[in-house]
Design a protein around this motif. Sequence first.
Motif, PDB file in Angstrom:
ATOM      1  N   LEU A  57       0.838  -1.203   0.000  1.00  0.00           N
ATOM      2  CA  LEU A  57       0.000   0.000   0.000  1.00  0.00           C
ATOM      3  C   LEU A  57       0.870   1.249   0.000  1.00  0.00           C
ATOM      4  CD1 LEU A  57      -2.648   1.539   0.266  1.00  0.00           C
ATOM      5  CD2 LEU A  57      -2.670   1.000   2.699  1.00  0.00           C
ATOM      6  N   ILE A  58       1.928   1.231   0.837  1.00  0.00           N
ATOM      7  CA  ILE A  58       2.823   2.391   0.918  1.00  0.00           C
ATOM      8  C   ILE A  58       3.478   2.632  -0.437  1.00  0.00           C
ATOM      9  CG2 ILE A  58       4.980   3.234   1.960  1.00  0.00           C
ATOM     10  CD1 ILE A  58       4.107   1.566   4.496  1.00  0.00           C
ATOM     11  N   LYS A  59       3.915   1.533  -1.078  1.00  0.00           N
ATOM     12  CA  LYS A  59       4.553   1.634  -2.389  1.00  0.00           C
ATOM     13  C   LYS A  59       3.570   2.184  -3.424  1.00  0.00           C
ATOM     14  CE  LYS A  59       6.871  -1.200  -5.712  1.00  0.00           C
ATOM     15  NZ  LYS A  59       6.897  -2.581  -6.186  1.00  0.00           N
ATOM     16  N   ALA A  60       2.328   1.693  -3.354  1.00  0.00           N
ATOM     17  CA  ALA A  60       1.317   2.144  -4.317  1.00  0.00           C
ATOM     18  C   ALA A  60       1.072   3.647  -4.199  1.00  0.00           C
ATOM     19  CB  ALA A  60       0.006   1.382  -4.092  1.00  0.00           C
ATOM     20  N   ARG A  61       1.243   4.182  -2.960  1.00  0.00           N
ATOM     21  CA  ARG A  61       1.013   5.613  -2.741  1.00  0.00           C
ATOM     22  C   ARG A  61       2.247   6.437  -3.082  1.00  0.00           C
ATOM     23  NH1 ARG A  61      -3.165   5.296   1.946  1.00  0.00           N
ATOM     24  NH2 ARG A  61      -4.860   4.508   0.645  1.00  0.00           N
ATOM     25  N   SER A  62       3.451   5.915  -2.726  1.00  0.00           N
ATOM     26  CA  SER A  62       4.658   6.739  -2.896  1.00  0.00           C
ATOM     27  C   SER A  62       5.220   6.660  -4.310  1.00  0.00           C
ATOM     28  CB  SER A  62       5.708   6.365  -1.858  1.00  0.00           C
ATOM     29  OG  SER A  62       5.976   4.973  -1.926  1.00  0.00           O
ATOM     30  N   LYS A  63       5.488   5.446  -4.796  1.00  0.00           N
ATOM     31  CA  LYS A  63       5.957   5.346  -6.190  1.00  0.00           C
ATOM     32  C   LYS A  63       5.201   4.231  -6.913  1.00  0.00           C
ATOM     33  CE  LYS A  63      10.030   3.027  -4.402  1.00  0.00           C
ATOM     34  NZ  LYS A  63      11.298   2.707  -4.158  1.00  0.00           N
ATOM     35  N   PRO A  64       4.008   4.572  -7.374  1.00  0.00           N
ATOM     36  CA  PRO A  64       3.147   3.560  -7.990  1.00  0.00           C
ATOM     37  C   PRO A  64       3.719   2.970  -9.282  1.00  0.00           C
ATOM     38  CG  PRO A  64       2.224   5.766  -8.269  1.00  0.00           C
ATOM     39  CD  PRO A  64       3.390   5.900  -7.344  1.00  0.00           C
ATOM     40  N   VAL A  65       3.655   1.648  -9.372  1.00  0.00           N
ATOM     41  CA  VAL A  65       4.010   0.960 -10.613  1.00  0.00           C
ATOM     42  C   VAL A  65       2.704   0.463 -11.217  1.00  0.00           C
ATOM     43  CG1 VAL A  65       5.240  -0.990 -11.631  1.00  0.00           C
ATOM     44  CG2 VAL A  65       6.219   0.214  -9.657  1.00  0.00           C
ATOM     45  N   LEU A  66       2.390   0.920 -12.423  1.00  0.00           N
ATOM     46  CA  LEU A  66       1.115   0.539 -13.027  1.00  0.00           C
ATOM     47  C   LEU A  66       1.249  -0.764 -13.800  1.00  0.00           C
ATOM     48  CD1 LEU A  66      -0.271   4.001 -14.181  1.00  0.00           C
ATOM     49  CD2 LEU A  66      -0.750   2.713 -12.081  1.00  0.00           C
ATOM     50  N   ARG A  67       0.354  -1.694 -13.506  1.00  0.00           N
ATOM     51  CA  ARG A  67       0.414  -3.018 -14.140  1.00  0.00           C
ATOM     52  C   ARG A  67      -0.749  -3.186 -15.101  1.00  0.00           C
ATOM     53  NH1 ARG A  67       3.195  -7.120 -10.785  1.00  0.00           N
ATOM     54  NH2 ARG A  67       2.081  -8.536 -12.167  1.00  0.00           N
ATOM     55  N   ASN A  68      -0.414  -3.377 -16.361  1.00  0.00           N
ATOM     56  CA  ASN A  68      -1.455  -3.571 -17.373  1.00  0.00           C
ATOM     57  C   ASN A  68      -2.108  -4.945 -17.228  1.00  0.00           C
ATOM     58  OD1 ASN A  68      -1.979  -4.728 -20.465  1.00  0.00           O
ATOM     59  ND2 ASN A  68      -2.799  -2.669 -20.065  1.00  0.00           N
ATOM     60  N   ASP A  69      -1.321  -5.980 -16.839  1.00  0.00           N
ATOM     61  CA  ASP A  69      -1.903  -7.327 -16.702  1.00  0.00           C
ATOM     62  C   ASP A  69      -2.997  -7.347 -15.636  1.00  0.00           C
ATOM     63  OD1 ASP A  69       0.125  -6.793 -14.826  1.00  0.00           O
ATOM     64  OD2 ASP A  69       0.565  -8.923 -14.522  1.00  0.00           O
ATOM     65  N   MET A  70      -2.776  -6.598 -14.557  1.00  0.00           N
ATOM     66  CA  MET A  70      -3.767  -6.586 -13.484  1.00  0.00           C
ATOM     67  C   MET A  70      -4.988  -5.758 -13.855  1.00  0.00           C
ATOM     68  SD  MET A  70      -1.274  -6.752 -10.206  1.00  0.00           S
ATOM     69  CE  MET A  70      -0.406  -8.320  -9.959  1.00  0.00           C
ATOM     70  N   TYR A  71      -4.742  -4.687 -14.613  1.00  0.00           N
ATOM     71  CA  TYR A  71      -5.855  -3.907 -15.179  1.00  0.00           C
ATOM     72  C   TYR A  71      -6.729  -4.804 -16.058  1.00  0.00           C
ATOM     73  CZ  TYR A  71      -8.060  -0.663 -18.513  1.00  0.00           C
ATOM     74  OH  TYR A  71      -8.954  -0.002 -19.316  1.00  0.00           O
ATOM     75  N   GLN A  72      -6.066  -5.628 -16.883  1.00  0.00           N
ATOM     76  CA  GLN A  72      -6.800  -6.549 -17.774  1.00  0.00           C
ATOM     77  C   GLN A  72      -7.636  -7.552 -16.982  1.00  0.00           C
ATOM     78  OE1 GLN A  72      -7.010  -6.184 -20.921  1.00  0.00           O
ATOM     79  NE2 GLN A  72      -5.320  -4.773 -21.345  1.00  0.00           N
ATOM     80  N   LYS A  73      -7.054  -8.024 -15.863  1.00  0.00           N
ATOM     81  CA  LYS A  73      -7.773  -9.011 -15.064  1.00  0.00           C
ATOM     82  C   LYS A  73      -9.051  -8.414 -14.484  1.00  0.00           C
ATOM     83  CE  LYS A  73      -4.053 -12.124 -13.704  1.00  0.00           C
ATOM     84  NZ  LYS A  73      -3.160 -12.559 -12.631  1.00  0.00           N
ATOM     85  N   ILE A  74      -8.986  -7.153 -14.052  1.00  0.00           N
ATOM     86  CA  ILE A  74     -10.187  -6.515 -13.490  1.00  0.00           C
ATOM     87  C   ILE A  74     -11.210  -6.267 -14.597  1.00  0.00           C
ATOM     88  CG2 ILE A  74     -11.103  -4.516 -12.255  1.00  0.00           C
ATOM     89  CD1 ILE A  74      -8.455  -4.194 -10.854  1.00  0.00           C
ATOM     90  N   HIS A  86      -8.841   3.725 -16.501  1.00  0.00           N
ATOM     91  CA  HIS A  86      -9.079   3.326 -17.893  1.00  0.00           C
ATOM     92  C   HIS A  86      -8.124   4.052 -18.824  1.00  0.00           C
ATOM     93  CE1 HIS A  86     -12.368   0.533 -17.730  1.00  0.00           C
ATOM     94  NE2 HIS A  86     -13.064   1.322 -16.923  1.00  0.00           N
ATOM     95  N   ALA A  87      -7.897   5.338 -18.541  1.00  0.00           N
ATOM     96  CA  ALA A  87      -7.004   6.128 -19.386  1.00  0.00           C
ATOM     97  C   ALA A  87      -5.568   5.597 -19.287  1.00  0.00           C
ATOM     98  CB  ALA A  87      -7.064   7.599 -18.979  1.00  0.00           C
ATOM     99  N   GLN A  88      -5.155   5.233 -18.045  1.00  0.00           N
ATOM    100  CA  GLN A  88      -3.785   4.745 -17.837  1.00  0.00           C
ATOM    101  C   GLN A  88      -3.608   3.302 -18.291  1.00  0.00           C
ATOM    102  OE1 GLN A  88      -3.808   5.344 -13.624  1.00  0.00           O
ATOM    103  NE2 GLN A  88      -2.676   7.268 -13.712  1.00  0.00           N
ATOM    104  N   LYS A  89      -4.741   2.600 -18.422  1.00  0.00           N
ATOM    105  CA  LYS A  89      -4.723   1.163 -18.748  1.00  0.00           C
ATOM    106  C   LYS A  89      -3.805   0.384 -17.817  1.00  0.00           C
ATOM    107  CE  LYS A  89      -6.046   1.424 -23.633  1.00  0.00           C
ATOM    108  NZ  LYS A  89      -7.391   1.851 -23.190  1.00  0.00           N
ATOM    109  N   GLY A  90      -3.794   0.795 -16.560  1.00  0.00           N
ATOM    110  CA  GLY A  90      -2.955   0.101 -15.586  1.00  0.00           C
ATOM    111  C   GLY A  90      -3.419   0.401 -14.175  1.00  0.00           C
ATOM    112  N   VAL A  91      -3.171  -0.549 -13.261  1.00  0.00           N
ATOM    113  CA  VAL A  91      -3.452  -0.333 -11.836  1.00  0.00           C
ATOM    114  C   VAL A  91      -2.255  -0.838 -11.025  1.00  0.00           C
ATOM    115  CG1 VAL A  91      -5.971  -0.549 -12.040  1.00  0.00           C
ATOM    116  CG2 VAL A  91      -4.601  -2.583 -11.584  1.00  0.00           C
ATOM    117  N   THR A  92      -2.127  -0.364  -9.799  1.00  0.00           N
ATOM    118  CA  THR A  92      -1.057  -0.872  -8.942  1.00  0.00           C
ATOM    119  C   THR A  92      -1.427  -2.271  -8.460  1.00  0.00           C
ATOM    120  OG1 THR A  92      -2.053   0.036  -6.929  1.00  0.00           O
ATOM    121  CG2 THR A  92      -0.476   1.447  -8.116  1.00  0.00           C
TER     122      THR A  92
END
Length: 253
Positions: A102-119, A132-138
């Motif tokens: 959670l801390i990482k997601a807030r401080s330096k987020p890495v956006l994952r397209n594979d996880m976006y696809q899964k959702i 949707h615009a970023q096509k990625g989530v942490t």
Amino acid sequence: TFLTMMHWSLKRQSSWVQLAGHQGNFHLSEGGEVLKLYSEGEAACLNLLMKDPLRPFVPQYYGLVTRGEHCYIRLEDLLSGLRRPVIMDCKMGVRTYHEEELIKARSKPVLRNDMYQKIIRVDPSALSAEEHAQKGVTKWRYLHWKDTTSSTSTLGFRIEGIMMEDGNIQRDFRNILTLAQVTEILLFFTRNQLNVLVIGSSLLFIHDHSNKASVWMIDFGKTVPLPDISDREDGYLLGLTSLIASLSQAMHL
Ligand code: ATP
Ligand code: MG
Ligand code: MG
């Protein structure tokens, strides 16, 4: 290779199956063992558990081995010697991520397209316009979404997978949210043979023809010792309480 695997499974008399987790993280091994891809945290936890009163409920840990360029954790194969076992993996706890995630997601987020696809495959409306615009989530966002759309956040556990004796595997239990729904699945798992209903502090439930049933604690990749002074509870005990409640409901149905 396929032939080597077949050779192993014939020799080992095991109906090896991996219900949850990253496919490819496990290897078959000779002599009633399975190899799980090494992680420092899980190895440390298993070392502690081998000296703990919980040891009888944990697969035997035999140390490390290197195969090719990877290091593996050697574990007792819990399916060894069983014929056509029925298996269920329950993931315990009210959340499945570490605070660091959670801390990482807030401080330096890495956006994952594979996880976006899964959702998006399950519920596009769960995602914000920005996502949707970023096509990625942490990774945290994805794990949190899974926790809150399953029984994890409310009951303290979720069913990750079930394999029935015919080898049929079910992994989609997303809409199983209430205790009543969980109870129905547990009844399916036991095929209404209530004599095999057991409960222990565990994750992996196994039974087979012989009416022998067992429950094992597995998967300690994210398990760490609590600081001496701490009242933190991640919901493992709540999950156990829910499981017991559900099992006793099943017995009275
Ligand atoms: P996750 O994504 O849940 O963190 P993981 O990659 O850490 O998964 P585990 O949960 O440890 O992996 O195991 C995945 C599956 O492998 C289990 O659901 C179970 O079917 C099988 N498995 C794990 N350990 C054993 C064992 N010792 N004996 C037999 N089967 C096992
Ligand atoms: Mg797991
Ligand atoms: Mg794990």
